[in-house]
Design a protein around this motif. Structure first.
Motif, short mmCIF file in Angstrom:
data_model
loop_
_atom_site.label_atom_id
_atom_site.label_comp_id
_atom_site.label_asym_id
_atom_site.label_seq_id
_atom_site.Cartn_x
_atom_site.Cartn_y
_atom_site.Cartn_z
N GLN A 97 0.84 -1.20 0.00
CA GLN A 97 0.00 0.00 0.00
C GLN A 97 0.88 1.25 0.00
N ASN A 98 0.48 2.23 -0.80
CA ASN A 98 1.29 3.44 -0.93
C ASN A 98 1.66 4.06 0.41
N ASP A 99 0.69 4.18 1.31
CA ASP A 99 0.96 4.78 2.62
C ASP A 99 2.03 4.00 3.39
N LEU A 100 1.94 2.67 3.33
CA LEU A 100 2.89 1.84 4.04
C LEU A 100 4.28 1.94 3.42
N ALA A 101 4.33 2.06 2.10
CA ALA A 101 5.62 2.22 1.44
C ALA A 101 6.30 3.50 1.88
N ASP A 102 5.54 4.59 1.93
CA ASP A 102 6.11 5.87 2.34
C ASP A 102 6.66 5.82 3.75
N ALA A 103 5.98 5.10 4.63
CA ALA A 103 6.34 5.13 6.05
C ALA A 103 7.35 4.05 6.44
N TYR A 104 7.26 2.86 5.81
CA TYR A 104 8.00 1.72 6.35
C TYR A 104 8.85 0.95 5.36
N ILE A 105 8.93 1.39 4.10
CA ILE A 105 9.57 0.57 3.09
C ILE A 105 11.01 0.23 3.43
N GLY A 106 11.76 1.16 4.01
CA GLY A 106 13.15 0.90 4.35
C GLY A 106 13.30 -0.19 5.39
#
Length: 303
Positions: A97-106
């Motif tokens: 999900q885009n929101d999760l990628a922005d916040a937690y992808i690293g």
């Protein structure tokens, strides 16, 4: 393999219209008809009936649908299995999900690579509906999303509830929020329903956005009020420019793992699911860091 025959058949199953399928596949209507005729000749049965009311599956077409989905998925998996992956033993294609990628992808990718050191990863941020379709088609192996789309070939597991907090640059209480400067978060149908129930006076704001990171950017640029993910909200409040709306509770957004039904017992998929649940539960509303032994098996949602 003429995979376009299966793609055309499955698109027609969804649209029930030769005209719409032609538009969606960017081909002519006569090409759609020719592909259907070729497929019907190959399987030895009529798959569709056409009338003024539309296009419907025959009994044989209904029986073939499940096999067509499996054939298309197997074909996509076969192509990926022989695709170059460097020194990696396999490639895992993940949607998030885009929101999760922005916040937690690293953090998530770091965890993935530690857990599967010999595996290559391809990660694509997207929205829930598209990721569900990609998992069904075999384009993706696993997805982390906000909104499960029920499908007979999909298996969903509930991972965590992530809190969103309401912050503002010009208000401290609910009554002080200016609807004209409020940015409405349309993160998922579940979030919108909870928001409508909790804050009916803020429904119909002139600006609506589907990503927490975009709302945060707009608030930083223009000021106003809006829900953002709790961790981002804490960062923004720490700057002194924003305050929490004291009399509004956080709204929790459910997060799910999605995979093909056949892969629900696969060891990599189960390990990914458990790892994601542990990671996301640490930032959930009432969670504390947990070890693998302390973390319960993620639950399947009631759809």
């Amino acid at each position: 393999m003429q995979i376009e025959l299966l793609d055309t058949f499955l698109d027609l199953v969804e649209t029930r219209s030769f005209h719409r399928t032609a538009d969606r596949l960017n081909v002519t209507q006569s090409t759609v008809s020719a592909r259907v005729q070729t497929l019907e000749a190959a399987v030895g049965a009529r798959l569709f009936t056409r009338s003024r009311a539309g296009t419907d599956l025959t009994t044989e077409g209904q029986r073939f649908e499940t096999h067509a989905r499996m054939l298309r998925r197997d074909w996509n998996e076969a192509k990926r299995a022989v695709a170059p992956a460097g020194e990696a033993t396999a490639t895992m294609r993940l949607g998030i999900q885009n929101d999760l990628a922005d916040a937690y992808i690293g953090d998530l990718l770091s965890d993935f690579r530690k857990m599967f050191s010999q595996m290559a990863f391809y990660i694509e941020p997207d929205y829930s509906a598209q990721m569900c379709a990609d998992v069904v088609a075999g384009v993706q192996d696993f997805a982390v999303l906000f909104t499960p789309k029920p499908h007979p070939d999909l298996h969903f597991v509930s991972l965590a509830d992530l809190p969103y907090r309401l912050i503002s640059s010009d208000a401290e209480t609910r009554a002080e929020i200016n609807l004209k400067t409020y940015i409405s978060g349309h993160f998922s149908p579940a979030f919108e329903q909870a928001h409508r129930a909790a804050l009916p006076e803020l429904v119909g704001a002139p600006l609506a956005v589907g990503q927490s990171s975009t709302i945060a950017s707009l608030l930083l640029a223009m000021g106003g009020s809006g829900f953002v993910m709790a961790e981002k909200a804490a960062e923004m409040v720490a700057t002194g420019r924003f305050k929490y709306i004291a009399d509004v509770e956080p709204i929790d957004q459910p997060v799910f793992a999605a995979m093909h039904l056949r892969q629900r017992v696969s060891k990599p998929h189960r390990k990914l699911t458990r790892m994601l649940a542990r990671r996301l539960m640490r930032v959930g509303p009432a969670s504390t860091p947990a070890t693998a032994a302390e973390t319960p098996e993620p639950a399947e949602p009631q759809l």
